[in-house]
Design an enzyme around this catalytic site. Structure first.
Site, PDB file in Angstrom:
ATOM      1  N   PHE A 114       0.862  -1.191   0.000  1.00 47.06           N
ATOM      2  CA  PHE A 114       0.000   0.000   0.000  1.00 47.06           C
ATOM      3  C   PHE A 114       0.897   1.238   0.000  1.00 47.06           C
ATOM      4  O   PHE A 114       1.768   1.369   0.849  1.00 47.06           O
ATOM      5  CB  PHE A 114      -0.872  -0.025   1.272  1.00 47.06           C
ATOM      6  CG  PHE A 114      -1.854   1.109   1.369  1.00 47.06           C
ATOM      7  CD1 PHE A 114      -3.189   0.908   1.069  1.00 47.06           C
ATOM      8  CD2 PHE A 114      -1.455   2.375   1.772  1.00 47.06           C
ATOM      9  CE1 PHE A 114      -4.118   1.942   1.171  1.00 47.06           C
ATOM     10  CE2 PHE A 114      -2.366   3.421   1.861  1.00 47.06           C
ATOM     11  CZ  PHE A 114      -3.707   3.203   1.566  1.00 47.06           C
ATOM     12  N   SER A 115       0.652   2.146  -0.960  1.00 45.52           N
ATOM     13  CA  SER A 115       1.481   3.366  -0.972  1.00 45.52           C
ATOM     14  C   SER A 115       0.598   4.601  -0.805  1.00 45.52           C
ATOM     15  O   SER A 115       0.226   4.944   0.296  1.00 45.52           O
ATOM     16  CB  SER A 115       2.330   3.405  -2.237  1.00 45.52           C
ATOM     17  OG  SER A 115       3.378   2.451  -2.114  1.00 45.52           O
ATOM     18  N   GLY A 142      -2.505   4.889  -1.883  1.00 46.61           N
ATOM     19  CA  GLY A 142      -3.908   4.490  -1.699  1.00 46.61           C
ATOM     20  C   GLY A 142      -4.838   5.023  -2.779  1.00 46.61           C
ATOM     21  O   GLY A 142      -6.043   5.098  -2.567  1.00 46.61           O
ATOM     22  N   SER A 156       0.908   6.948 -16.018  1.00 44.04           N
ATOM     23  CA  SER A 156       1.176   7.943 -17.059  1.00 44.04           C
ATOM     24  C   SER A 156       0.679   9.307 -16.579  1.00 44.04           C
ATOM     25  O   SER A 156      -0.457   9.424 -16.117  1.00 44.04           O
ATOM     26  CB  SER A 156       0.449   7.535 -18.347  1.00 44.04           C
ATOM     27  OG  SER A 156       0.940   8.267 -19.428  1.00 44.04           O
ATOM     28  N   GLY A 157       1.537  10.311 -16.663  1.00 41.66           N
ATOM     29  CA  GLY A 157       1.183  11.634 -16.151  1.00 41.66           C
ATOM     30  C   GLY A 157       0.740  12.580 -17.262  1.00 41.66           C
ATOM     31  O   GLY A 157       0.841  12.265 -18.458  1.00 41.66           O
ATOM     32  N   GLU A 211       2.175  -4.504  -9.946  1.00 38.10           N
ATOM     33  CA  GLU A 211       1.044  -4.244  -9.043  1.00 38.10           C
ATOM     34  C   GLU A 211       1.132  -5.005  -7.716  1.00 38.10           C
ATOM     35  O   GLU A 211       0.126  -5.529  -7.218  1.00 38.10           O
ATOM     36  CB  GLU A 211      -0.271  -4.558  -9.760  1.00 38.10           C
ATOM     37  CG  GLU A 211      -0.468  -3.721 -11.016  1.00 38.10           C
ATOM     38  CD  GLU A 211      -1.820  -3.916 -11.676  1.00 38.10           C
ATOM     39  OE1 GLU A 211      -2.783  -4.243 -10.980  1.00 38.10           O
ATOM     40  OE2 GLU A 211      -1.898  -3.743 -12.904  1.00 38.10           O
ATOM     41  N   GLY A 212       2.329  -5.096  -7.185  1.00 35.55           N
ATOM     42  CA  GLY A 212       2.488  -5.714  -5.873  1.00 35.55           C
ATOM     43  C   GLY A 212       2.335  -7.221  -5.873  1.00 35.55           C
ATOM     44  O   GLY A 212       2.317  -7.845  -4.810  1.00 35.55           O
ATOM     45  N   VAL A 239       7.959  -6.192  -3.492  1.00 34.90           N
ATOM     46  CA  VAL A 239       7.705  -4.876  -2.913  1.00 34.90           C
ATOM     47  C   VAL A 239       8.813  -3.936  -3.392  1.00 34.90           C
ATOM     48  O   VAL A 239       9.996  -4.141  -3.080  1.00 34.90           O
ATOM     49  CB  VAL A 239       7.695  -4.953  -1.374  1.00 34.90           C
ATOM     50  CG1 VAL A 239       7.407  -3.582  -0.785  1.00 34.90           C
ATOM     51  CG2 VAL A 239       6.686  -5.984  -0.885  1.00 34.90           C
ATOM     52  N   TYR A 252      -9.814   8.678 -22.894  1.00 34.59           N
ATOM     53  CA  TYR A 252     -10.216   8.731 -21.488  1.00 34.59           C
ATOM     54  C   TYR A 252     -11.682   9.137 -21.449  1.00 34.59           C
ATOM     55  O   TYR A 252     -12.046  10.218 -21.918  1.00 34.59           O
ATOM     56  CB  TYR A 252      -9.343   9.764 -20.774  1.00 34.59           C
ATOM     57  CG  TYR A 252      -9.492   9.801 -19.277  1.00 34.59           C
ATOM     58  CD1 TYR A 252      -8.669   9.026 -18.463  1.00 34.59           C
ATOM     59  CD2 TYR A 252     -10.440  10.613 -18.669  1.00 34.59           C
ATOM     60  CE1 TYR A 252      -8.791   9.062 -17.080  1.00 34.59           C
ATOM     61  CE2 TYR A 252     -10.561  10.657 -17.292  1.00 34.59           C
ATOM     62  CZ  TYR A 252      -9.729   9.880 -16.500  1.00 34.59           C
ATOM     63  OH  TYR A 252      -9.846   9.920 -15.133  1.00 34.59           O
TER      64      TYR A 252
HETATM   65  C1  LIG Z   1      -8.977  10.311  -9.138  1.00 35.83           C
HETATM   66  C2  LIG Z   1      -7.857   9.470  -9.671  1.00 35.83           C
HETATM   67  C3  LIG Z   1      -7.069   9.974 -10.692  1.00 35.83           C
HETATM   68  C4  LIG Z   1      -6.040   9.183 -11.210  1.00 35.83           C
HETATM   69  N1  LIG Z   1      -5.252   9.696 -12.211  1.00 35.83           N
HETATM   70  C5  LIG Z   1      -4.272   8.940 -12.732  1.00 35.83           C
HETATM   71  C6  LIG Z   1      -3.453   9.438 -13.795  1.00 35.83           C
HETATM   72  O1  LIG Z   1      -3.616  10.564 -14.266  1.00 35.83           O
HETATM   73  N2  LIG Z   1      -2.470   8.633 -14.260  1.00 35.83           N
HETATM   74  C7  LIG Z   1      -2.256   7.391 -13.747  1.00 35.83           C
HETATM   75  O2  LIG Z   1      -1.335   6.718 -14.192  1.00 35.83           O
HETATM   76  N3  LIG Z   1      -3.026   6.889 -12.773  1.00 35.83           N
HETATM   77  C8  LIG Z   1      -4.014   7.627 -12.242  1.00 35.83           C
HETATM   78  N4  LIG Z   1      -4.786   7.120 -11.242  1.00 35.83           N
HETATM   79  C9  LIG Z   1      -4.529   5.783 -10.716  1.00 35.83           C
HETATM   80  C10 LIG Z   1      -3.533   5.767  -9.525  1.00 35.83           C
HETATM   81  O3  LIG Z   1      -3.387   7.046  -8.974  1.00 35.83           O
HETATM   82  C11 LIG Z   1      -2.199   5.238 -10.019  1.00 35.83           C
HETATM   83  O4  LIG Z   1      -2.348   3.871 -10.282  1.00 35.83           O
HETATM   84  C12 LIG Z   1      -1.018   5.466  -9.051  1.00 35.83           C
HETATM   85  O5  LIG Z   1       0.164   5.135  -9.733  1.00 35.83           O
HETATM   86  C13 LIG Z   1      -1.103   4.650  -7.791  1.00 35.83           C
HETATM   87  O6  LIG Z   1      -0.099   5.097  -6.898  1.00 35.83           O
HETATM   88  P1  LIG Z   1      -0.277   4.953  -5.325  1.00 35.83           P
HETATM   89  O7  LIG Z   1       0.968   5.385  -4.703  1.00 35.83           O
HETATM   90  O8  LIG Z   1      -1.522   5.623  -4.889  1.00 35.83           O
HETATM   91  O9  LIG Z   1      -0.416   3.375  -5.199  1.00 35.83           O
HETATM   92  P2  LIG Z   1      -1.507   2.517  -4.448  1.00 35.83           P
HETATM   93  O10 LIG Z   1      -2.865   2.926  -4.892  1.00 35.83           O
HETATM   94  O11 LIG Z   1      -1.228   2.492  -3.001  1.00 35.83           O
HETATM   95  O12 LIG Z   1      -1.177   1.081  -5.067  1.00 35.83           O
HETATM   96  C14 LIG Z   1      -1.458   0.796  -6.426  1.00 35.83           C
HETATM   97  C15 LIG Z   1      -1.047  -0.655  -6.747  1.00 35.83           C
HETATM   98  O13 LIG Z   1       0.371  -0.791  -6.680  1.00 35.83           O
HETATM   99  C16 LIG Z   1       0.763  -1.689  -5.641  1.00 35.83           C
HETATM  100  N5  LIG Z   1       1.887  -1.048  -4.962  1.00 35.83           N
HETATM  101  C17 LIG Z   1       1.886   0.166  -4.361  1.00 35.83           C
HETATM  102  N6  LIG Z   1       3.105   0.441  -3.886  1.00 35.83           N
HETATM  103  C18 LIG Z   1       3.906  -0.609  -4.170  1.00 35.83           C
HETATM  104  C19 LIG Z   1       5.276  -0.928  -3.918  1.00 35.83           C
HETATM  105  N7  LIG Z   1       6.077  -0.077  -3.286  1.00 35.83           N
HETATM  106  N8  LIG Z   1       5.738  -2.122  -4.369  1.00 35.83           N
HETATM  107  C20 LIG Z   1       4.935  -2.987  -5.021  1.00 35.83           C
HETATM  108  N9  LIG Z   1       3.639  -2.741  -5.271  1.00 35.83           N
HETATM  109  C21 LIG Z   1       3.131  -1.569  -4.861  1.00 35.83           C
HETATM  110  C22 LIG Z   1      -0.464  -1.847  -4.763  1.00 35.83           C
HETATM  111  O14 LIG Z   1      -0.507  -3.112  -4.134  1.00 35.83           O
HETATM  112  C23 LIG Z   1      -1.601  -1.664  -5.758  1.00 35.83           C
HETATM  113  O15 LIG Z   1      -1.851  -2.861  -6.448  1.00 35.83           O
HETATM  114  C24 LIG Z   1      -5.826   7.885 -10.702  1.00 35.83           C
HETATM  115  C25 LIG Z   1      -6.623   7.400  -9.660  1.00 35.83           C
HETATM  116  C26 LIG Z   1      -7.630   8.181  -9.152  1.00 35.83           C
HETATM  117  C27 LIG Z   1      -8.484   7.637  -8.046  1.00 35.83           C
END
Ligand SMILES: Cc1cc2nc3c(=O)[nH]c(=O)nc-3n(C[C@H](O)[C@H](O)[C@H](O)COP(=O)(O)OP(=O)(O)OC[C@H]3O[C@@H](n4cnc5c(N)ncnc54)[C@H](O)[C@@H]3O)c2cc1C
Length: 526
Positions: free
Chosen positions: A126-127, A129, A210-211, A258-259, A263, A447
């Site tokens: 979880f990073s 979230g 992707s940003g 995706e984890g 990790v 999108y």
């Molecule tokens: C409103 C909204 C807007 C978004 N916009 C974008 C966007 O513009 N572009 C985009 O790419 N995504 C977007 N996302 C999706 C999300 O933000 C991305 O997937 C982001 O990269 C997740 O990062 P996080 O740190 O929140 O990871 P988390 O949500 O905490 O985890 C995401 C996944 O990665 C795994 N994980 C997390 N950390 C690690 C680690 N250190 N090692 C191994 N596995 C790990 C987790 O188990 C989970 O499966 C959006 C989501 C929302 C809700």
């Protein structure tokens, strides 16, 4: 991050009566009275870890970094998709991880993984979230309990090699802190997903994120030079050199894992000097087809902006691209595109001039810097609008895909039709908006934002629409996800995406690094 909505409480917003009236008139949205709930009123399934297990985990990380407290579990019970938010509003018992552990070193992670493998405990990294695909769901699978492994303590800028332009970053660093730390040395990463304020380096790597500046700086995987991953079978450190012919790139296996495979603790990324000059401009096209052809020409003719996006007629009409002004100051008719150029002053000026010539020769009219500046100001705020729409009784969600330029119109039509038919068939005709936000030499992403009235069971309502859209994406040759990743939600289509042999290969890798299968079960790998 709020437990039941996006972001920070002080930034939450409400809809004006005018917009509520419009929603009712156009989509039949009627305000639902869902009283705000306190976190302590949410009913969670009881924690399945025993006192002995809790003590053993606390002995690894220290007591203050190991918790079964209600709020700690609730906060990590899922991500931030619309389904997640609707679930949080439920008065029924909810799933949550049984224990939350916050390690501080790789050695602690290795010990936790060993302990979990021996004690039938699944581990969900979880990073930030912000997963939008169920990537954080506490799936128990065949295990007795689920542990949420929070990476927030891996939060330092470990190294900055200014000669090479490479930063080594802790996996738990959220976007704004990355920019702040690099900015202090005159550098920037340039990765700005909409979730930027909360999502992290480890999350970006784990999901192939992707940003918004992907046209200029690339997707996250383009920035990754190497990473360190703790797996149950040991530590992998990938990426010795900027380029290598030493077999397949093993780092690529973990970018997007995706984890499920390990990790991620550190990521080495390419960084660039903070741009000297930024030039934003809005453009009007008569229609989406003309705008799409112009974006394709920009990619082919080389004058590629840092940010390049194009809203369709419907999205332009409701002014979602500058969503703080919904219904106001809209570009009248046609489609709005935004370009941003960043770099040194000279290089930016050259590219702007080249791009203007290409866009204007492909039917664009300049709207000046206003629309680009408006978009920039509100670019991380759309998720707050989603919360307000959900509160007002609307069902709102997004989905994304990508394909080649030659297939883009077909894919867009197929997905729009599937969503419209599914939701109209359920008695809630939707508004389906679309934009292109990521472009490549060979194609682009699409999108979609979908808004309609909520039914009695909005989770079931959206699941049906999502299934129809997913099937349509695969049938029309698109990818099931361009950047949101797979998680639980897109897993049903993974076999279509990568084929039977692809699934066998992924499972073989998983068996090699995670023989007990404890890492994030039920996600990504069918
Ligand atoms: C409103 C909204 C807007 C978004 N916009 C974008 C966007 O513009 N572009 C985009 O790419 N995504 C977007 N996302 C999706 C999300 O933000 C991305 O997937 C982001 O990269 C997740 O990062 P996080 O740190 O929140 O990871 P988390 O949500 O905490 O985890 C995401 C996944 O990665 C795994 N994980 C997390 N950390 C690690 C680690 N250190 N090692 C191994 N596995 C790990 C987790 O188990 C989970 O499966 C959006 C989501 C929302 C809700």
């Amino acid at each position: 991050m709020k437990w039941d909505a996006w972001g920070l409480a002080e930034k939450s917003t409400t809809l004006s009566d005018g917009i509520k009236g419009l929603l009712q008139q156009a989509l039949g949205v009627t305000t639902r009275q869902t009283p705000e709930r306190a976190a302590e009123d949410v009913v969670l399934a009881a924690s399945a870890v025993s006192e002995d297990q809790l003590a053993a985990l606390a002995a690894i990380v220290g007591e203050r970094f190991c918790s079964t407290a209600h709020y700690d579990r609730l906060l990590r019970s899922g991500g931030k998709s619309t389904i997640d938010l609707l679930r949080r509003r439920s008065t029924e018992q909810q799933n949550a991880p049984d224990v939350v552990v916050i390690p501080g070193t790789e050695a602690e992670i290795a010990e936790i993984l060993d302990y979990c493998a021996d004690n039938s405990i699944a581990v969900v990294p979880f990073s930030g979230g912000s997963s939008a695909v169920g990537g954080l769901d506490p799936v128990r699978d065949r295990f007795d309990a689920v542990l949420s492994l929070d990476m927030r303590r891996f939060d330092s800028l470990i190294d900055l090699d200014t000669d090479s332009g490479i930063a080594t970053l802790g996996a738990g660093l959220p976007g704004p802190r990355v920019e702040e730390r690099l900015g202090a040395h005159g550098f920037s990463l340039g990765h700005f997903p909409q979730s930027f304020m909360f999502s992290t380096i480890g999350g970006f790597a784990a999901t192939r994120s992707s940003g918004q500046s992907s046209a200029g700086y690339g997707r996250f995987e383009d920035m990754v030079q190497g990473l360190r991953v703790v797996t149950p079978a040991g530590i992998l450190d990938t990426g010795r050199a900027p380029a290598s012919a030493a077999g397949p790139d093993l780092g690529e296996l973990f970018v997007g894992s995706e984890g499920t495979l390990g990790v991620i603790t550190q990521v080495r990324v390419r960084v660039h000097p903070v741009p000297e000059s930024v030039v934003r401009e809005g453009w009007r096209f008569p229609d989406f087809e003309t705008g799409t052809a112009a974006l394709r020409a920009l990619r082919h003719e080389g004058a590629v902006p840092t940010v390049l996006r194009l809203s369709d007629e419907a999205e332009t009409g409701v002014n979602l691209a500058t969503h703080d002004k919904i219904g106001k100051e809209a570009v009248t008719g046609g489609c709005l595109a935004i370009t941003t150029f960043e770099g040194t002053t000279d290089h930016t000026a050259q590219r702007v001039a080249q791009a203007r010539a290409v866009l204007q020769s492909h039917g664009a009219t300049s709207l000046g810097e206003g629309p680009g500046n408006n978009w920039e100001r509100g670019r991380f705020d759309a998720p707050y609008l989603r919360d307000a729409l959900l509160d007002a009784g609307a069902l709102v969600e997004t989905l994304e895909t990508a394909t080649t330029w030659s297939n883009l119109a077909t894919l867009r039509a197929a997905v729009t039709k599937a969503l419209t038919e599914s939701l109209s068939g359920q008695g809630t005709p939707p508004l389906v908006l679309c934009h292109i936000s990521h472009t490549y030499a060979t194609g682009a992403s699409l999108y979609f934002t979908i808004v309609c009235a909520q039914k009695e069971d909005p989770i079931d309502q959206w699941s049906k629409a999502k299934t129809a859209a997913g099937d349509a994406i695969i049938a029309a040759g698109g990818t099931i996800t361009h950047h949101h990743a797979v998680g639980v939600d897109h897993r049903p289509w993974m076999r279509d995406e990568i084929g039977d042999l692809g699934v066998t290969v992924l499972r073989a890798v998983k068996n090699a690094v995670d023989p007990a299968g404890i890492l994030n079960p039920g996600k990504l790998i069918p």
